[in-house]
Design a protein around this motif. Structure first.
Motif, PDB file in Angstrom:
ATOM      1  N   SER A   1       1.606  10.833  -4.498  1.00  0.00           N
ATOM      2  CA  SER A   1       1.910   9.593  -5.202  1.00  0.00           C
ATOM      3  C   SER A   1       2.375   8.526  -4.353  1.00  0.00           C
ATOM      4  N   ASN A   2       1.730   7.355  -4.454  1.00  0.00           N
ATOM      5  CA  ASN A   2       2.148   6.169  -3.729  1.00  0.00           C
ATOM      6  C   ASN A   2       3.442   5.545  -4.405  1.00  0.00           C
ATOM      7  N   THR A   3       3.350   5.818  -6.019  1.00  0.00           N
ATOM      8  CA  THR A   3       4.366   5.343  -6.892  1.00  0.00           C
ATOM      9  C   THR A   3       5.646   6.117  -6.238  1.00  0.00           C
TER      10      THR A   3
ATOM     11  N   MET B   1     -12.476   1.822   8.274  1.00  0.00           N
ATOM     12  CA  MET B   1     -12.230   0.239   7.756  1.00  0.00           C
ATOM     13  C   MET B   1     -11.932  -0.057   6.208  1.00  0.00           C
ATOM     14  N   HIS B   2     -11.589   0.984   5.586  1.00  0.00           N
ATOM     15  CA  HIS B   2     -11.359   0.740   4.309  1.00  0.00           C
ATOM     16  C   HIS B   2      -9.911   0.140   4.076  1.00  0.00           C
ATOM     17  N   THR B   3      -9.712  -0.496   2.747  1.00  0.00           N
ATOM     18  CA  THR B   3      -8.277  -0.990   2.687  1.00  0.00           C
ATOM     19  C   THR B   3      -7.900  -0.804   1.241  1.00  0.00           C
ATOM     20  N   ALA B   4      -6.847  -0.633   1.035  1.00  0.00           N
ATOM     21  CA  ALA B   4      -6.535  -0.369  -0.691  1.00  0.00           C
ATOM     22  C   ALA B   4      -7.322   0.951  -0.730  1.00  0.00           C
ATOM     23  N   SER B   5      -7.960   1.152  -1.977  1.00  0.00           N
ATOM     24  CA  SER B   5      -8.864   2.284  -2.053  1.00  0.00           C
ATOM     25  C   SER B   5     -10.237   1.780  -2.097  1.00  0.00           C
TER      26      SER B   5
ATOM     27  N   PRO C   1       0.757  -1.235  -0.106  1.00  0.00           N
ATOM     28  CA  PRO C   1       0.043   0.028   0.054  1.00  0.00           C
ATOM     29  C   PRO C   1       0.933   1.226   0.066  1.00  0.00           C
ATOM     30  N   GLY C   2       0.212   2.301  -0.010  1.00  0.00           N
ATOM     31  CA  GLY C   2       0.885   3.661   0.100  1.00  0.00           C
ATOM     32  C   GLY C   2       0.424   4.122   1.447  1.00  0.00           C
ATOM     33  N   GLY C   3       0.378   5.296   1.507  1.00  0.00           N
ATOM     34  CA  GLY C   3      -0.106   6.039   2.710  1.00  0.00           C
ATOM     35  C   GLY C   3       1.050   6.200   3.819  1.00  0.00           C
ATOM     36  N   THR C   4       0.805   6.303   5.146  1.00  0.00           N
ATOM     37  CA  THR C   4       1.687   6.947   6.086  1.00  0.00           C
ATOM     38  C   THR C   4       2.487   5.740   6.815  1.00  0.00           C
ATOM     39  N   SER C   5       1.719   4.594   7.000  1.00  0.00           N
ATOM     40  CA  SER C   5       2.241   3.349   7.805  1.00  0.00           C
ATOM     41  C   SER C   5       3.376   2.613   7.119  1.00  0.00           C
ATOM     42  N   PRO C   6       3.383   2.272   6.018  1.00  0.00           N
ATOM     43  CA  PRO C   6       4.158   1.135   5.477  1.00  0.00           C
ATOM     44  C   PRO C   6       5.782   1.879   5.193  1.00  0.00           C
TER      45      PRO C   6
ATOM     46  N   LEU D   1      -1.245  -4.825   3.221  1.00  0.00           N
ATOM     47  CA  LEU D   1      -2.464  -4.034   3.085  1.00  0.00           C
ATOM     48  C   LEU D   1      -2.478  -3.009   4.277  1.00  0.00           C
ATOM     49  N   GLY D   2      -2.913  -1.732   4.227  1.00  0.00           N
ATOM     50  CA  GLY D   2      -2.868  -0.898   5.302  1.00  0.00           C
ATOM     51  C   GLY D   2      -4.488  -0.926   5.688  1.00  0.00           C
ATOM     52  N   MET D   3      -5.023  -0.064   6.479  1.00  0.00           N
ATOM     53  CA  MET D   3      -6.541   0.094   6.599  1.00  0.00           C
ATOM     54  C   MET D   3      -6.607   1.661   7.238  1.00  0.00           C
ATOM     55  N   GLY D   4      -7.866   2.045   7.139  1.00  0.00           N
ATOM     56  CA  GLY D   4      -8.191   3.432   7.490  1.00  0.00           C
ATOM     57  C   GLY D   4      -9.124   3.035   8.496  1.00  0.00           C
TER      58      GLY D   4
ATOM     59  N   THR E   1      -1.233  -1.557  -4.266  1.00  0.00           N
ATOM     60  CA  THR E   1      -2.647  -2.240  -4.012  1.00  0.00           C
ATOM     61  C   THR E   1      -3.546  -1.166  -4.794  1.00  0.00           C
ATOM     62  N   ASP E   2      -3.196   0.132  -4.361  1.00  0.00           N
ATOM     63  CA  ASP E   2      -3.743   1.245  -5.000  1.00  0.00           C
ATOM     64  C   ASP E   2      -2.946   2.530  -5.230  1.00  0.00           C
ATOM     65  N   GLU E   3      -3.501   3.264  -5.968  1.00  0.00           N
ATOM     66  CA  GLU E   3      -2.937   4.685  -6.396  1.00  0.00           C
ATOM     67  C   GLU E   3      -3.657   5.619  -6.309  1.00  0.00           C
ATOM     68  N   ARG E   4      -3.219   6.852  -5.964  1.00  0.00           N
ATOM     69  CA  ARG E   4      -3.825   8.167  -6.129  1.00  0.00           C
ATOM     70  C   ARG E   4      -3.728   8.741  -7.528  1.00  0.00           C
ATOM     71  N   TRP E   5      -4.579   9.145  -8.207  1.00  0.00           N
ATOM     72  CA  TRP E   5      -4.709   9.300  -9.901  1.00  0.00           C
ATOM     73  C   TRP E   5      -3.797  10.856  -9.545  1.00  0.00           C
TER      74      TRP E   5
ATOM     75  N   GLU F   1      -7.209   3.669  17.654  1.00  0.00           N
ATOM     76  CA  GLU F   1      -8.274   4.082  16.695  1.00  0.00           C
ATOM     77  C   GLU F   1      -8.454   2.890  15.564  1.00  0.00           C
ATOM     78  N   LYS F   2      -7.332   2.488  15.141  1.00  0.00           N
ATOM     79  CA  LYS F   2      -7.730   1.575  14.114  1.00  0.00           C
ATOM     80  C   LYS F   2      -7.824   0.120  14.639  1.00  0.00           C
ATOM     81  N   ARG F   3      -7.185  -0.233  15.782  1.00  0.00           N
ATOM     82  CA  ARG F   3      -7.516  -1.452  16.549  1.00  0.00           C
ATOM     83  C   ARG F   3      -9.091  -1.593  16.647  1.00  0.00           C
TER      84      ARG F   3
ATOM     85  N   PRO G   1      -9.299  11.132  -7.572  1.00  0.00           N
ATOM     86  CA  PRO G   1      -9.510   9.927  -7.818  1.00  0.00           C
ATOM     87  C   PRO G   1      -8.448   8.642  -7.740  1.00  0.00           C
ATOM     88  N   ARG G   2      -8.995   7.477  -7.597  1.00  0.00           N
ATOM     89  CA  ARG G   2      -7.919   6.327  -7.087  1.00  0.00           C
ATOM     90  C   ARG G   2      -8.141   5.248  -8.154  1.00  0.00           C
ATOM     91  N   VAL G   3      -7.299   4.416  -8.020  1.00  0.00           N
ATOM     92  CA  VAL G   3      -7.342   3.148  -8.847  1.00  0.00           C
ATOM     93  C   VAL G   3      -6.954   2.242  -8.000  1.00  0.00           C
TER      94      VAL G   3
HETATM   95  O1  LIG Z   1      -3.302   4.988  -0.686  1.00  0.00           O
HETATM   96  C1  LIG Z   1      -3.293   4.749   0.457  1.00  0.00           C
HETATM   97  O2  LIG Z   1      -3.495   5.760   1.297  1.00  0.00           O
HETATM   98  C2  LIG Z   1      -3.335   3.384   0.605  1.00  0.00           C
HETATM   99  O3  LIG Z   1      -3.047   2.551  -0.112  1.00  0.00           O
HETATM  100  C3  LIG Z   1      -4.222   3.196   1.601  1.00  0.00           C
HETATM  101  O4  LIG Z   1      -4.995   1.757   1.453  1.00  0.00           O
HETATM  102  C4  LIG Z   1      -3.620   2.997   2.864  1.00  0.00           C
HETATM  103  O5  LIG Z   1      -3.355   2.075   3.347  1.00  0.00           O
HETATM  104  C5  LIG Z   1      -4.917   3.336   4.036  1.00  0.00           C
HETATM  105  O6  LIG Z   1      -5.603   4.603   3.659  1.00  0.00           O
HETATM  106  C6  LIG Z   1      -4.142   3.657   5.461  1.00  0.00           C
HETATM  107  O7  LIG Z   1      -3.376   4.847   5.203  1.00  0.00           O
HETATM  108  P1  LIG Z   1      -2.408   5.188   6.552  1.00  0.00           P
HETATM  109  O8  LIG Z   1      -1.363   4.092   6.409  1.00  0.00           O
HETATM  110  O9  LIG Z   1      -1.833   6.485   5.848  1.00  0.00           O
HETATM  111  O10 LIG Z   1      -3.255   5.195   7.770  1.00  0.00           O
END
Ligand SMILES: O=C(O)[C@H](O)[C@@H](O)[C@H](O)[C@H](O)COP(=O)(O)O
Length: 225
Positions: free
Chosen positions: A80-82, A137-141, A41-46, A131-134, A68-72, A194-196, A171-173
């Motif tokens: 950009s997750n890329t 409770m979303h994952t990927a996009s 995934p992207g985002g702030t965790s990985p 995968l991450g999770m918001g 797993t997903d990308e911001r367009w 919060e995520k737990r 927009p996401r993919v």
């Molecule tokens: O594009 C993204 O942001 C990620 O791919 C997304 O699926 C991420 O895993 C969750 O939104 C959690 O994001 P955080 O790790 O930043 O909380």
């Protein structure tokens, strides 16, 4: 659905353990196949997990890496997750890995989605997915309330789908639920109370309301405060 919940005393311990787990799974997959594919995934965790992973000795030249997903947004955009992958994972020893793109320059994702999906198809099933999770409770996009969520959760979903949702800034993919859930090994990385609580709250909900539930069966969840 059953998943294992791995609790760590702190984030550093989780990051070290998870990077080692993923490295071990990639090595195992490489012993059984000429090439293997990992989706992250992207985002702030990985990021910190990528920092450890990129220093692991393995035959990265035989590893395909994808999101797993990308911001367009353009690949040099700060969101950009890329960009994140190039800076934090596809460097060091892992620089030899091959990146499967999840963004191509055009205004809206729909125009290039088939092209992207056809590059991914030969790589399925994924060997390892992280995968991450918001907190929603979303994952990927796969966001609750997203325009294409129902189709992206369905058994006959395409590989990739565009996704627009109130919770997404652009927009996401995203890889769809069958692709993510079909991975040979699934890890979910979540930090914080919060995520737990959100993971607990997802119990018993439909994937439509808690998209994380579409990928949890047989997954390993890794949590630290
Ligand atoms: O594009 C993204 O942001 C990620 O791919 C997304 O699926 C991420 O895993 C969750 O939104 C959690 O994001 P955080 O790790 O930043 O909380």
């Amino acid at each position: 659905m059953s998943y294992s919940f791995n609790e760590y005393a702190d984030r550093e311990m989780l990051i070290i353990a998870l990077a080692n787990r993923i490295a071990g799974e990639l090595r195992g997959a490489l012993a059984r196949a000429e090439r293997v594919t990992m989706a992250v995934p992207g985002g702030t965790s990985p990021g910190p997990v990528f920092d450890d992973l990129n220093d692991v000795e393995l035959d990265w030249s035989r590893v395909d890496v994808m999101l797993t997903d990308e911001r367009w947004v353009p690949e040099d955009h700060e969101r950009s997750n890329t960009k994140l992958l190039r800076e934090r994972l596809l460097t060091g020893k892992a620089a030899e890995a091959r990146l499967l793109p999840m963004f191509l320059p055009c205004e809206e994702p729909e125009a290039r989605l088939d092209e992207l999906a056809e590059q991914i198809r030969p790589n399925l099933p994924l060997s390892v997915v992280l995968l991450g999770m918001g907190a929603d409770m979303h994952t990927a996009s796969l966001f609750p309330g997203a325009d294409n969520l129902d189709e992206a959760l369905s058994r006959n979903a395409p590989i990739l789908m565009p996704m627009r949702a109130p919770g997404a800034d652009e927009p996401r993919v995203t890889l769809t639920a069958p692709v993510l859930d079909g991975a040979l090994s699934k890890h979910v990385l979540i930090f914080g109370d919060e995520k737990r609580a959100a993971l607990e709250n997802a119990k018993g909900k439909s994937p439509k309301d808690a998209p994380i539930n579409a990928v949890l069966d047989g997954a390993e969840v890794h949590w630290a405060p």
